[in-house]
Design an enzyme around this catalytic site. Structure first.
Site, PDB file in Angstrom:
ATOM      1  N   ARG A 121       0.825  -1.224   0.000  1.00 37.16           N
ATOM      2  CA  ARG A 121       0.000   0.000   0.000  1.00 37.16           C
ATOM      3  C   ARG A 121       0.848   1.258   0.000  1.00 37.16           C
ATOM      4  O   ARG A 121       0.441   2.308   0.499  1.00 37.16           O
ATOM      5  CB  ARG A 121      -0.969   0.010   1.187  1.00 37.16           C
ATOM      6  N   LYS A 143       3.966  12.498 -10.199  1.00 38.28           N
ATOM      7  CA  LYS A 143       3.066  11.800 -11.134  1.00 38.28           C
ATOM      8  C   LYS A 143       3.765  10.527 -11.582  1.00 38.28           C
ATOM      9  O   LYS A 143       4.909  10.563 -12.033  1.00 38.28           O
ATOM     10  CB  LYS A 143       2.775  12.671 -12.351  1.00 38.28           C
ATOM     11  N   GLU A 185      11.755  20.994 -22.501  1.00 38.20           N
ATOM     12  CA  GLU A 185      11.009  21.207 -21.248  1.00 38.20           C
ATOM     13  C   GLU A 185      11.660  22.321 -20.415  1.00 38.20           C
ATOM     14  O   GLU A 185      10.989  22.995 -19.641  1.00 38.20           O
ATOM     15  CB  GLU A 185      10.915  19.910 -20.433  1.00 38.20           C
ATOM     16  N   LYS A 227       9.278  23.995 -11.315  1.00 33.39           N
ATOM     17  CA  LYS A 227       8.297  22.908 -11.186  1.00 33.39           C
ATOM     18  C   LYS A 227       7.885  22.725  -9.728  1.00 33.39           C
ATOM     19  O   LYS A 227       6.706  22.519  -9.427  1.00 33.39           O
ATOM     20  CB  LYS A 227       8.837  21.598 -11.767  1.00 33.39           C
ATOM     21  N   GLU A 237      -3.216  18.803  -9.456  1.00 30.21           N
ATOM     22  CA  GLU A 237      -3.785  19.433 -10.649  1.00 30.21           C
ATOM     23  C   GLU A 237      -5.275  19.688 -10.501  1.00 30.21           C
ATOM     24  O   GLU A 237      -6.080  19.320 -11.341  1.00 30.21           O
ATOM     25  CB  GLU A 237      -3.499  18.552 -11.882  1.00 30.21           C
ATOM     26  N   ARG A 242      -1.135  23.702 -11.995  1.00 30.61           N
ATOM     27  CA  ARG A 242      -0.229  22.652 -12.474  1.00 30.61           C
ATOM     28  C   ARG A 242      -0.413  22.412 -13.978  1.00 30.61           C
ATOM     29  O   ARG A 242       0.515  21.997 -14.664  1.00 30.61           O
ATOM     30  CB  ARG A 242      -0.435  21.353 -11.674  1.00 30.61           C
ATOM     31  N   ASN A 246       1.704  21.905 -18.927  1.00 31.84           N
ATOM     32  CA  ASN A 246       1.382  21.237 -20.193  1.00 31.84           C
ATOM     33  C   ASN A 246       1.511  22.146 -21.401  1.00 31.84           C
ATOM     34  O   ASN A 246       1.086  21.791 -22.506  1.00 31.84           O
ATOM     35  CB  ASN A 246      -0.045  20.663 -20.141  1.00 31.84           C
ATOM     36  N   HIS A 249       1.955  20.870 -24.933  1.00 30.03           N
ATOM     37  CA  HIS A 249       1.692  19.428 -24.911  1.00 30.03           C
ATOM     38  C   HIS A 249       0.443  19.012 -25.668  1.00 30.03           C
ATOM     39  O   HIS A 249       0.362  17.870 -26.124  1.00 30.03           O
ATOM     40  CB  HIS A 249       1.630  18.916 -23.464  1.00 30.03           C
ATOM     41  N   HIS A 253       1.202  16.326 -28.183  1.00 34.92           N
ATOM     42  CA  HIS A 253       0.625  14.974 -28.117  1.00 34.92           C
ATOM     43  C   HIS A 253      -0.056  14.596 -29.419  1.00 34.92           C
ATOM     44  O   HIS A 253      -0.002  13.445 -29.852  1.00 34.92           O
ATOM     45  CB  HIS A 253      -0.368  14.861 -26.958  1.00 34.92           C
ATOM     46  N   HIS A 267       9.100  12.819 -27.499  1.00 35.46           N
ATOM     47  CA  HIS A 267       8.161  13.648 -26.738  1.00 35.46           C
ATOM     48  C   HIS A 267       8.606  15.117 -26.671  1.00 35.46           C
ATOM     49  O   HIS A 267       7.832  16.024 -26.979  1.00 35.46           O
ATOM     50  CB  HIS A 267       7.993  13.071 -25.332  1.00 35.46           C
TER      51      HIS A 267
HETATM   52  N1  LIG Z   1       5.904  11.849 -14.316  1.00 34.74           N
HETATM   53  C1  LIG Z   1       5.965  12.981 -14.972  1.00 34.74           C
HETATM   54  O1  LIG Z   1       5.642  14.047 -14.443  1.00 34.74           O
HETATM   55  C2  LIG Z   1       6.444  12.971 -16.378  1.00 34.74           C
HETATM   56  C3  LIG Z   1       6.763  14.184 -17.002  1.00 34.74           C
HETATM   57  C4  LIG Z   1       7.277  14.130 -18.308  1.00 34.74           C
HETATM   58  C5  LIG Z   1       7.453  12.907 -18.928  1.00 34.74           C
HETATM   59  N2  LIG Z   1       7.127  11.752 -18.285  1.00 34.74           N
HETATM   60  C6  LIG Z   1       7.338  10.447 -18.927  1.00 34.74           C
HETATM   61  O2  LIG Z   1       8.744  10.288 -19.126  1.00 34.74           O
HETATM   62  C7  LIG Z   1       8.939   9.364 -20.197  1.00 34.74           C
HETATM   63  C8  LIG Z   1      10.044   9.887 -21.087  1.00 34.74           C
HETATM   64  O3  LIG Z   1      11.208  10.012 -20.321  1.00 34.74           O
HETATM   65  P1  LIG Z   1      12.639  10.093 -21.012  1.00 34.74           P
HETATM   66  O4  LIG Z   1      12.615  11.067 -22.108  1.00 34.74           O
HETATM   67  O5  LIG Z   1      13.612  10.251 -19.918  1.00 34.74           O
HETATM   68  O6  LIG Z   1      12.740   8.668 -21.738  1.00 34.74           O
HETATM   69  P2  LIG Z   1      13.455   7.277 -21.382  1.00 34.74           P
HETATM   70  O7  LIG Z   1      13.364   6.967 -19.939  1.00 34.74           O
HETATM   71  O8  LIG Z   1      12.914   6.295 -22.334  1.00 34.74           O
HETATM   72  O9  LIG Z   1      14.983   7.571 -21.752  1.00 34.74           O
HETATM   73  C9  LIG Z   1      15.324   7.887 -23.090  1.00 34.74           C
HETATM   74  C10 LIG Z   1      16.390   6.941 -23.629  1.00 34.74           C
HETATM   75  O10 LIG Z   1      17.642   7.264 -23.043  1.00 34.74           O
HETATM   76  C11 LIG Z   1      18.237   6.115 -22.427  1.00 34.74           C
HETATM   77  N3  LIG Z   1      18.993   6.645 -21.299  1.00 34.74           N
HETATM   78  C12 LIG Z   1      18.518   7.200 -20.165  1.00 34.74           C
HETATM   79  N4  LIG Z   1      19.507   7.726 -19.455  1.00 34.74           N
HETATM   80  C13 LIG Z   1      20.648   7.498 -20.129  1.00 34.74           C
HETATM   81  C14 LIG Z   1      21.997   7.834 -19.898  1.00 34.74           C
HETATM   82  N5  LIG Z   1      22.371   8.591 -18.856  1.00 34.74           N
HETATM   83  N6  LIG Z   1      22.917   7.416 -20.792  1.00 34.74           N
HETATM   84  C15 LIG Z   1      22.538   6.712 -21.887  1.00 34.74           C
HETATM   85  N7  LIG Z   1      21.275   6.399 -22.181  1.00 34.74           N
HETATM   86  C16 LIG Z   1      20.335   6.791 -21.299  1.00 34.74           C
HETATM   87  C17 LIG Z   1      17.084   5.225 -22.105  1.00 34.74           C
HETATM   88  O11 LIG Z   1      17.487   3.878 -22.031  1.00 34.74           O
HETATM   89  C18 LIG Z   1      16.165   5.470 -23.302  1.00 34.74           C
HETATM   90  O12 LIG Z   1      16.598   4.705 -24.391  1.00 34.74           O
HETATM   91  C19 LIG Z   1       7.606   9.230 -20.907  1.00 34.74           C
HETATM   92  O13 LIG Z   1       7.074   7.957 -20.606  1.00 34.74           O
HETATM   93  C20 LIG Z   1       6.755  10.319 -20.289  1.00 34.74           C
HETATM   94  O14 LIG Z   1       5.396   9.974 -20.230  1.00 34.74           O
HETATM   95  C21 LIG Z   1       6.629  11.770 -17.035  1.00 34.74           C
HETATM   96 ZN   LIG Z   2       6.505  16.854 -21.367  1.00 35.98          ZN
END
Ligand SMILES: NC(=O)c1ccc[n+]([C@@H]2O[C@H](COP(=O)([O-])OP(=O)(O)OC[C@H]3O[C@@H](n4cnc5c(N)ncnc54)[C@H](O)[C@@H]3O)[C@@H](O)[C@H]2O)c1
Ligand SMILES: [Zn+2]
Length: 368
Positions: A121, A143, A185, A227, A237, A242, A246, A249, A253, A267
């Site tokens: 939990r 999130k 971002e 942030k 939100e 918050r 976006n 976005h 999207h 993204h």
């Molecule tokens: N929770 C939130 O508030 C929030 C906000 C924005 C995005 N997101 C989510 O985040 C995700 C995207 O995150 P991302 O862009 O970090 O993608 P990701 O985690 O897929 O990383 C991108 C790529 O880089 C590689 N990688 C990561 N760190 C590395 C490093 N130091 N050296 C070499 N390779 C590395 C990963 O293996 C992957 O191939 C999406 O799923 C999105 O929905 C969440």
């Molecule tokens: Zn984003």
């Protein structure tokens, strides 16, 4: 070391930012864990670049990492891997007061955070973000989510980490295209409410992308501070504050959906172009002057991010892109909330945007 507090009610925590932090990770998390064995979850790419250094850092503090290494990529944010993470944590005998470490980008952070929200939990978790996107955005704010066949981030929870360690040196192994996407971002925070930070980006963005440490630290710290302020004000939100995060976005999207959420458009690339489109649409509605919008487009383009729809060679029309927006989960009782700008650093939430106007605008942009 820069330390940014995130003052969410009931569970405040710190984001610590410094080069070399991963090599000190054991010492940094020592006070946050109760046992010597600490579960660490990552993906294959990050493991290849950083696992040995994390092991060494943990050993130096008398800790042992219990690794779970998952495939890299967005498709890991799934029911399948959620179950794998949950089962792994239970096998590690994690208790509610224990903490699992999420080492990686937003995919690992979102997946592990969601698993942590439900095991026993709710157990604790620590984020060690290794992409620029995760350092400036996804690791902060609580999130968490996975994707389902019906769409992205449709199942998740609010669950705040206990600590975030952002090491700008982690970006040394990250492909430039990924760093650039995360940089979108960073620019976003300037456009939301900090014109002076946008000007800083114009001056320092290229240096940051060339690997300058000081620029990375400044960008991460200012982004996280922005942030943190927004999240502290509107954690779940509910008030609309918050939602400002976006910016770009809704357009972004739609473009991600049209390009199949694939390598064709990351993204952050969608967000970059989405911010340009939000600015130009704001000009069309008479809200903002054209020079400001073109200044935004110029900076996005100057750092190598897409600044016009023609960069994507789409074959669809504006109505089809607008239609993707209808499926966005941010739809609120039939109207489309839309982030628009009155100027650089003056983003606001408009609640009554007409989708037909958006489609006509996109048709014109597709012809540009
Ligand atoms: N929770 C939130 O508030 C929030 C906000 C924005 C995005 N997101 C989510 O985040 C995700 C995207 O995150 P991302 O862009 O970090 O993608 P990701 O985690 O897929 O990383 C991108 C790529 O880089 C590689 N990688 C990561 N760190 C590395 C490093 N130091 N050296 C070499 N390779 C590395 C990963 O293996 C992957 O191939 C999406 O799923 C999105 O929905 C969440
Ligand atoms: Zn984003």
């Amino acid at each position: 070391m820069a330390v940014i507090p995130v003052d969410v009610a009931g569970a405040p925590y710190e984001v610590r930012i410094a080069p070399g932090l991963i090599d000190r990770a054991g010492a940094e998390i020592r006070a946050f864990v109760r046992k010597d064995r600490v579960p660490v979850i990552t993906d294959a790419n990050v493991a290849q670049a950083w696992r040995a250094r994390v092991d060494t850092a943990f050993e130096a503090a008398g800790l042992t990492a219990q690794w779970l290494i998952l495939p890299a990529g967005e498709s890991t944010k799934s029911w399948l891997y959620l179950a794998e993470v949950v089962d792994f944590l239970i096998a590690c005998e994690i208790e509610r007061k224990d903490r699992v470490v999420a080492l990686g980008g937003g995919v690992i952070g979102d997946l592990v955070g969601f698993a942590a929200s439900m095991v026993k939990r709710g157990c604790g978790f620590i984020q060690i973000p290794t992409t620029l996107l995760a350092q400036v955005d996804s690791s902060v704010g609580g999130k968490t989510a996975i994707n389902t066949p019906a769409g992205k981030n449709l199942v998740g929870a609010f669950h705040q980490p206990a600590l975030v360690l952002a090491d700008p040196d982690a970006l040394d192994s990250l492909p430039l295209r990924e760093t650039r996407a995360g940089y979108a971002e960073v620019v976003k925070y300037g456009l939301i409410d900090d014109p002076e930070f946008f000007a800083w980006c114009e001056e320092n963005g290229p240096r940051l992308l060339a690997g300058d440490r000081e620029a990375r630290v400044t960008a991460i710290a200012r982004s996280v501070a922005a942030k943190a302020r927004i999240v502290a004000e509107d954690e779940k939100e509910t008030t609309g504050v918050r939602a400002l995060l976006n910016l770009g976005h809704t357009f972004g999207h739609a473009l991600e959906a049209e390009t199949g959420f694939s390598d064709r458009l990351l993204h952050g690339e969608g967000v970059a172009l989405g911010m340009v489109l939000a600015a130009r649409f704001s000009v069309r509605l008479g809200l903002m002057n054209g020079q400001d919008a073109e200044r935004i487009a110029a900076h996005i383009g100057a750092v190598g991010l897409p600044a016009s729809l023609s960069a994507l060679s789409l074959t669809c029309d504006g109505a089809r892109l607008a239609d993707h927006m209808l499926h966005d989960k941010k739809m609120d009782a039939g109207t489309l909330p839309f982030l628009l700008l009155r100027g650089i650093g003056q983003t606001f939430l408009a609640r009554d945007v007409d989708l037909a106007d958006v489609a006509a605008f996109l048709d014109d942009e597709l012809k540009r």
